[in-house]
Design an enzyme around this catalytic site. Structure first.
Site, PDB file in Angstrom:
ATOM      1  N   CYS A  95       9.209  15.001  70.839  1.00 21.05           N
ATOM      2  CA  CYS A  95      10.055  15.693  69.866  1.00 21.05           C
ATOM      3  C   CYS A  95       9.591  17.140  69.689  1.00 21.05           C
ATOM      4  O   CYS A  95       8.419  17.459  69.857  1.00 21.05           O
ATOM      5  CB  CYS A  95       9.994  14.957  68.519  1.00 21.05           C
ATOM      6  SG  CYS A  95      11.109  15.681  67.269  1.00 21.05           S
ATOM      7  N   ASP A 145       9.329  18.607  66.963  1.00 18.74           N
ATOM      8  CA  ASP A 145       8.654  18.725  65.658  1.00 18.74           C
ATOM      9  C   ASP A 145       7.324  19.473  65.792  1.00 18.74           C
ATOM     10  O   ASP A 145       6.502  19.141  66.640  1.00 18.74           O
ATOM     11  CB  ASP A 145       8.409  17.309  65.112  1.00 18.74           C
ATOM     12  CG  ASP A 145       7.994  17.305  63.651  1.00 18.74           C
ATOM     13  OD1 ASP A 145       6.973  17.947  63.330  1.00 18.74           O
ATOM     14  OD2 ASP A 145       8.679  16.670  62.835  1.00 18.74           O
TER      15      ASP A 145
HETATM   16 CO    CO Z   1      11.051  14.422  65.419  1.00 21.35          CO
END
Ligand code: CO
Length: 221
Positions: free
Chosen positions: A54, A56
């Site tokens: 991800c 993130d």
């Molecule tokens: Co994420």
């Protein structure tokens, strides 16, 4: 004044100059350990792992695995998705499998994933809608199991895990991975990173079992 939009003026902005200072220190540290470090890096890459994770900011690739530059070919997007109409992830898989000949493909999700959370809610998120719809599809595929989970936090975590599993299946569906699997050892792994503990969890996805199950439908040759 329009420049302010581009560079930002908030007092909390990251000190960009600090990044270049950090880089200088990093180069010096690496060279102190091995004077040929960057020269060797420039000669080429031979990673054994393709890591799909991800975007993130809390979920790094190399740092959480304790590996170094050159060890992993990395692709990151919102909610670690592998979508067959996404040219970016498809070319990354093609290059990693066909040219770099990686032996392992990892799809690594993480608990508290904002992308997965957004897909669990009814909200119009503009350009994110078609992207997150793939996660809603994962929910639909597993809705019997998910709807039985009463605790919202547990349901959220389980959807993160099931999303990883389904993205692993999407990796296996690609022609490149199917071809590589016939010719050599290649394994797909589903992992979850738990931000709260820092631990990496292997979901123990049975690659060969999934492969057998889906091949009837997705076999490409
Ligand atoms: Co994420």
């Amino acid at each position: 004044m329009s420049n302010n939009i581009i560079v930002g003026t908030k007092e909390t902005d990251m000190n960009i100059q600090k990044i270049f200072d950090n880089n200088k220190d990093w180069v010096a540290t690496k060279l102190a350990l091995d004077p040929n470090y960057f020269n060797d890096l420039s000669e080429g890459q031979n990673p054994e792992i393709l890591y799909i994770g991800c975007s993130d900011s809390r979920v790094t690739a190399e740092e959480l695995m304790g590996i170094n530059p050159g060890d992993a070919f990395v692709h990151r997007n919102i909610a670690n998705m592998v979508n067959n109409s996404d040219l970016s992830s498809m070319t990354v898989i093609d290059y990693a499998v066909t040219h770099l000949k990686v032996s392992h493909i990892v799809v690594c999700g993480h608990y508290y994933c904002g992308g997965v959370k957004a897909a669990m809610q009814s909200a119009d998120l503009g350009i994110l809608n078609p992207w997150l719809r793939n996660i809603r599809d994962v929910y639909r595929l597993h809705k019997d199991e998910l709807n039985k989970i009463e605790d919202e936090d547990s349901k959220y975590k389980r959807l993160v895990e099931l999303n990883v599993q389904e993205q692993c299946v999407n990796v296996i569906k690609t022609a490149q991975v199917q071809k590589a699997h016939r010719e050599r050892n290649i394994t797909v792994h589903g992992w979850v990173f738990d931000i709260k503990s820092g631990k990496l969890i292997d979901l123990q996805i049975d690659f060969d079992h999934i492969l057998k199950e889906i091949m009837e439908i997705y076999r490409l040759s």
